[in-house]
Design an enzyme around this catalytic site. Structure first.
Site, PDB file in Angstrom:
ATOM      1  N   GLY A   1       2.870   3.142  -4.911  1.00 13.41           N
ATOM      2  CA  GLY A   1       2.770   3.908  -6.153  1.00 13.41           C
ATOM      3  C   GLY A   1       2.140   3.126  -7.292  1.00 13.41           C
ATOM      4  O   GLY A   1       2.194   3.550  -8.439  1.00 13.41           O
TER       5      GLY A   1
ATOM      6  N   SER B   1      -2.404  -7.321  -3.784  1.00 16.67           N
ATOM      7  CA  SER B   1      -2.302  -8.758  -4.076  1.00 16.67           C
ATOM      8  C   SER B   1      -1.069  -9.376  -3.406  1.00 16.67           C
ATOM      9  O   SER B   1      -0.106  -9.724  -4.068  1.00 16.67           O
ATOM     10  CB  SER B   1      -2.299  -9.029  -5.585  1.00 16.67           C
ATOM     11  OG  SER B   1      -1.416  -8.185  -6.275  1.00 16.67           O
TER      12      SER B   1
ATOM     13  N   SER C   1       0.861  -1.173   0.000  1.00 14.36           N
ATOM     14  CA  SER C   1       0.000   0.000   0.000  1.00 14.36           C
ATOM     15  C   SER C   1       0.904   1.231   0.000  1.00 14.36           C
ATOM     16  O   SER C   1       1.872   1.288   0.749  1.00 14.36           O
ATOM     17  CB  SER C   1      -0.884  -0.019   1.254  1.00 14.36           C
ATOM     18  OG  SER C   1      -1.628   1.174   1.330  1.00 14.36           O
TER      19      SER C   1
END
Lengths: 311, 642
Positions: B485, B554, B482
């Protein structure tokens, strides 16, 4: 619902005997390895268990020869009769025989007289690790049985070793049915014990039934021995160091297990044939590992050795 | 109880065959015809299981003097019986377990009588070790369920019985132990048997044999006890010697042999090696190879001891065929006129064996017979409470949980219901990353859906869609922490591709969670489902000819792998936005790291939930060394070059 009495067993020609079932299981295990491994090897120690395992391998892959080499991690201190049979058995099976000596142990002249436990550590434990690394073997068959020793009763058929060959009793995989999980990460290896479920008696009966050739030391003969720490030790060659006042005596002896000759205790016996050996075994009251000096260290000694990488 | 006391028992111990001493050759001949029985003993810590096994070993002369000596020594050092012989030590093996005083694994013990060799799977009665009991039961022909006569049928008894029944053991002995402590009461015995019969009926157990025993005193262990003349049945050992083994049950079924290995020593020989799972085979028999369905006849049954006239269930053999047909490891050779089923969707019972809980939708490896396929598991239809047999709603299965699920495999596999043939109905699941065996499963039946849902053949196919757009469809999958970018770069990449006339679509993590995946949270299971859905949507979009860009954390390799496997080869481009945690946390654009550190946000990747970095991403960009603009340009160049 009412409890039912036991059904009578149906014994017919289609019922497999215990040896047939054990044989079929061992063959199944060996084929699973060959179907999955990249570079398997069979550890061959020339003892009766190795002889059985080799015989089973011949059966598993017939008419092809077993598709892997034999590896003998040698200590240079085995009985002379063992070296004779080793070379013959490999040739008869049509298999390559690799003999490995730990170069450091060789250089330092490690021997059972001066170095005690270090002898087994360096020649066997370290030697085995070195050999497996050198040849890049990812799976090694071993002839250990679960009935040999308490800590082995829980050993898996497929035993996983980390990249540095260590065994972690807490992280072994459950083995269900005959579905062996042979997956491993790079660098990891597996020791596989195809005769896990055989007992000493099974081995002897099978050798008898199948006419498997074993080292003559298993049969009684007059041999020169000295008695040390309650063990009868055979004087197999001129390297044996007699202590003051020790004179080798000729006694009718045989061996129940074979290892390095200065560390292997004999039993006094008149059993000259296989049936007589089995007879003696059935009437005897001590277990076979007692003849091995290395097990007496402490209660969980075998388990410690196994964690360090000894078979 | 001390060994001396055992030796002084009035009951005769098992008499060793006099033939051993008199005529060893005759003895050996006789013993070539021994059979073998594998059984499991189940009981709680205080039911006297260790004593029972110790007794069997002792009475059949399986404890040697040196072992006794070491047992006596150990009993004094670490025993729990106040210096008396502690039989638990005889059946416990590993040092760590011994110190903790509990058995945590399955140990195998061996003994033999004149009629049979026995392998005992000794499994702990401890509550949390369902896994070990299932492992031990999977290879057993028979189960001995121990009950303390004073306690009667307990929760543990029910659990053990449920499990042995689940594993399909037909031969069940209810050993009502410690009869000496209830005055050898016939009334008490029948009270327990009645209770148990009631429960056995509930779980669908077909039959069981109750035997009143005392492991400690030896009553009804080897021979009939004079203390219980009212008991007419066999002693425990008598029954163990006579009970049927599984191989004989499989004899009357149609022939089945999973192929383990193809033996090709030279051009003239091609044999199929395997262990026969069911039935009988003879040269000339018509066989069918599954899943291909090709047929031929058996030419010979090859073994080291010569060709056989027939081979039966349990034997390991090598078959040759009359015709050269395709057959390889994983295939099942079956009787031509009675083949087994082939399917790719099943209902099955799963026993979860791993700390990490089951993740519905995650692909696992499934090993069944000699075949390994990729499989996904649905959420459980229900979980079974093994103590009460209640069906509970559940979204996953944790360690030692048992549940019923649907499974789908990536290709059709030959199988049979577990109840019919454990060889072709029992399977294990393996985690693709850790290689751990995570579950044992038993197939109930195939879901007819696999035959009823057909792909709609489309007139305008994916090639046509792509051709009209004059581009190669692909999925550009951005992964990273997180704040790394991902979204910023993915946006720039899409702008650049758009400007070049490419048809694109950007699937963004936050946006998808507002709609399609509104119902999902951030547990591991929900994260897997989140990615699965995004993967399926991305796949549909590539079918439409688009270049799909996705920006999702992910975090798990397995799920990225799952999406990769959904796509055609070369269509999946993994982009690892490699920003170290310190950098991402320092940026903290959305203020999430601060919340996570303060404990206000659970399961936050990098803080209290893991991130598994790609091992071989097609493209890796570092936002420490590059501006977002430069990173995007680099990625566009690489995509267009593909």
């Amino acid at each position: 619902m009412t409890p039912s009495p036991a059904a009578a067993p149906k014994l017919s020609k289609n019922t497999l005997t215990h040896l047939q079932r054990l044989e079929a299981e061992s063959i199944h295990i060996m084929r699973e390895v060959v179907a999955n491994a990249e570079n398997p090897v069979m550890l061959y120690s020339v003892g009766k268990d190795s002889a059985c395992m080799l015989h089973l391998a011949k059966k598993a892959f017939y008419p092809a020869p077993p598709p892997f080499p034999l590896l003998h991690v040698d200590t240079t201190w085995k009985f002379r009769a063992m070296y004779d049979l080793r070379d013959k058995a490999a040739a008869d099976a049509g298999m390559d025989l690799l003999v490995y000596h730990n170069p450091e142990a060789m250089e330092q002249g490690i021997n059972p007289f001066d170095h005690g436990g270090l002898h087994t550590d360096m020649w066997k434990t370290e030697g085995l690790k070195q050999a497996l690394t050198k040849y890049n073997f990812d799976v090694a068959f071993g002839g250990a049985r679960r009935d040999e020793e308490k800590s082995r009763a829980k050993e898996r058929v497929f035993s996983f070793r980390s990249a540095n060959h260590r065994w972690d009793p807490k992280s072994q995989r459950p083995e269900l049915w005959k579905l062996y999980n042979t997956r491993k990460a790079k660098g990891e290896s597996i020791r596989v014990f195809p005769i896990s479920n055989w007992t000493e008696l099974d081995i002897w009966q099978y050798i008898h039934l199948e006419g498997i050739e074993i080292v003559p030391l298993y049969f009684s003969e007059k041999r020169p021995v000295v008695e040390r720490n309650g063990l009868l030790i055979m004087v197999d060659d001129e390297r044996f160091r007699l202590e003051e006042g020790e004179v080798p005596e000729m006694k009718s002896i045989r061996f129940r297990t074979l290892g390095c000759y200065p560390l292997t205790g004999a039993v006094e016996s008149e059993a000259k044939t296989l049936p007589e050996v089995i007879q003696e075994m059935l009437l005897t009251t001590t277990s076979e590992r007692q003849g091995r000096a290395i097990d007496h260290d402490q209660a969980a000694s075998m388990e410690k050795k196994k964690q360090e990488g000894y078979f | 109880m001390s060994i001396e006391a055992m030796q002084n028992e009035k009951d005769p111990v098992y008499v060793t065959d006099a033939l051993i001493a008199e005529d060893i050759d005759a003895y050996l001949l006789k013993h070539q015809h021994k059979t073998m029985l594998r059984f499991i003993t189940c009981g709680s810590v205080d039911d006297g299981k260790s004593t029972l096994i110790g007794r069997l070993l002792y009475d059949t002369k399986m404890i040697f003097e040196d072992q006794l000596a070491s047992l006596e020594h150990d009993s004094k050092a670490v025993g729990t019986q106040g210096g008396e012989i502690d039989f638990a030590l005889l059946v416990d093996g590993l040092a760590a377990e011994r110190e903790q005083g509990i058995t945590i694994d399955v140990a195998y013990r061996f003994f033999a009588t004149e009629k049979r060799k026995f392998i005992v799977a000794d499994t702990p009665g401890h509550e949390q070790y369902t896994r070990n009991m299932v492992t031990g039961a999977s290879t057993a022909d028979l189960a001995v369920i121990l009950i303390d006569a004073r306690q009667g049928v307990l929760t543990q008894t029910r659990r053990h019985s449920y499990l042995v029944n689940l594993l399909g053991i037909r031969n069940i002995v209810l050993a009502v132990n410690k009869m000496d402590l209830v005055g050898y009461s016939q009334e008490r015995f029948y009270e327990i048997v009645k209770d148990y019969a009631h429960f056995a009926k509930q779980i669908g157990m077909e039959s069981f044999l109750p035997i009143p025993i005392s492991g400690l005193r030896g009553d009804n262990m080897v021979s009939k006890s004079p203390e219980m003349p009212w008991y007419q049945g066999p002693s425990l050992l008598q029954h163990l010697e006579e009970a049927p083994v599984n191989d004989s049950r499989m004899l009357d079924k149609p022939f089945r042999m999973p192929v383990q290995w193809v033996n090709r020593p030279n051009l003239d020989f091609r044999g199929f090696a395997g262990q026969i799972g069911a039935g009988v085979v003879k040269p000339g028999d018509a066989i069918r190879v599954l899943p291909s369905g090709k047929t031929t006849t058996v030419k010979s049954i090859v073994t080291y001891d010569g060709d056989l006239e027939q081979a039966v269930a349990g034997q390991s053999v090598t078959l040759t065929f009359a015709d050269e047909i395709d057959c390889s490891r994983g295939d099942v050779i079956t009787q031509a006129d009675a083949p087994c089923e082939v399917a790719d969707q099943f209902e099955a019972t799963l026993v979860w064996m791993e700390e990490a809980e089951m993740l519905p939708g995650r692909p696992y490896l499934l090993k069944i017979g000699t075949q390994m396929v990729t499989a996904t598991v649905t959420e459980p239809k229900y979980e079974v409470n093994v103590n009460t047999l209640e069906h509970l709603a559940s979204r996953t299965l944790g360690l030692n949980a048992i549940g019923v699920v649907n499974i789908s495999t990536d290709r059709p596999i030959p199988f049979e219901a577990y109840a019919e043939n454990p060889d072709l109905g029992g399977f294990i699941l393996i985690d693709r990353m850790t290689n751990a065996t995570v579950a044992a499963g038993m197939i109930h039946f195939a879901l007819r859906r696999s035959q009823n849902i057909h792909w709609q053949a489309l007139e305008v196919d994916r090639e046509a869609h792509a051709a009209l757009k004059n581009q190669k469809p692909s999925v550009v999958w951005f992964t990273g922490l997180s704040g790394s970018g991902k979204s910023t770069i993915a946006n720039l990449v899409e702008k650049k591709l758009h400007a070049l006339g490419k048809h694109t679509f950007l699937l963004d993590g936050d946006n998808v969670r507002h709609g399609l995946n509104r119902d999902l949270g951030f547990t591991d299971a929900d994260r897997v489902e989140n990615i699965r859905r995004v993967g399926e949507v991305a796949k549909l979009m590539t079918d439409a000819g688009l270049i799909v860009l996705t920006a999702f954390i992910s975090p798990f390799r397995s799920e990225r792998r799952m999406v990769r496997d959904l796509m055609a080869p070369g269509e999946f481009v993994e982009v690892f936005v490699n920003t170290p945690l310190e950098v991402a946390e320092a940026r903290d654009v959305k203020g999430l790291y601060k919340k996570a550190r303060a404990g206000q946000l659970k399961n936050f990747t990098g803080i209290d939930s893991p991130y598994e970095a790609p091992e071989s991403a097609e493209i890796t960009v570092s936002t420490v060394d590059l501006t977002a603009e430069d990173a995007a340009e680099q990625i566009v160049q690489q995509i267009l070059a593909r």
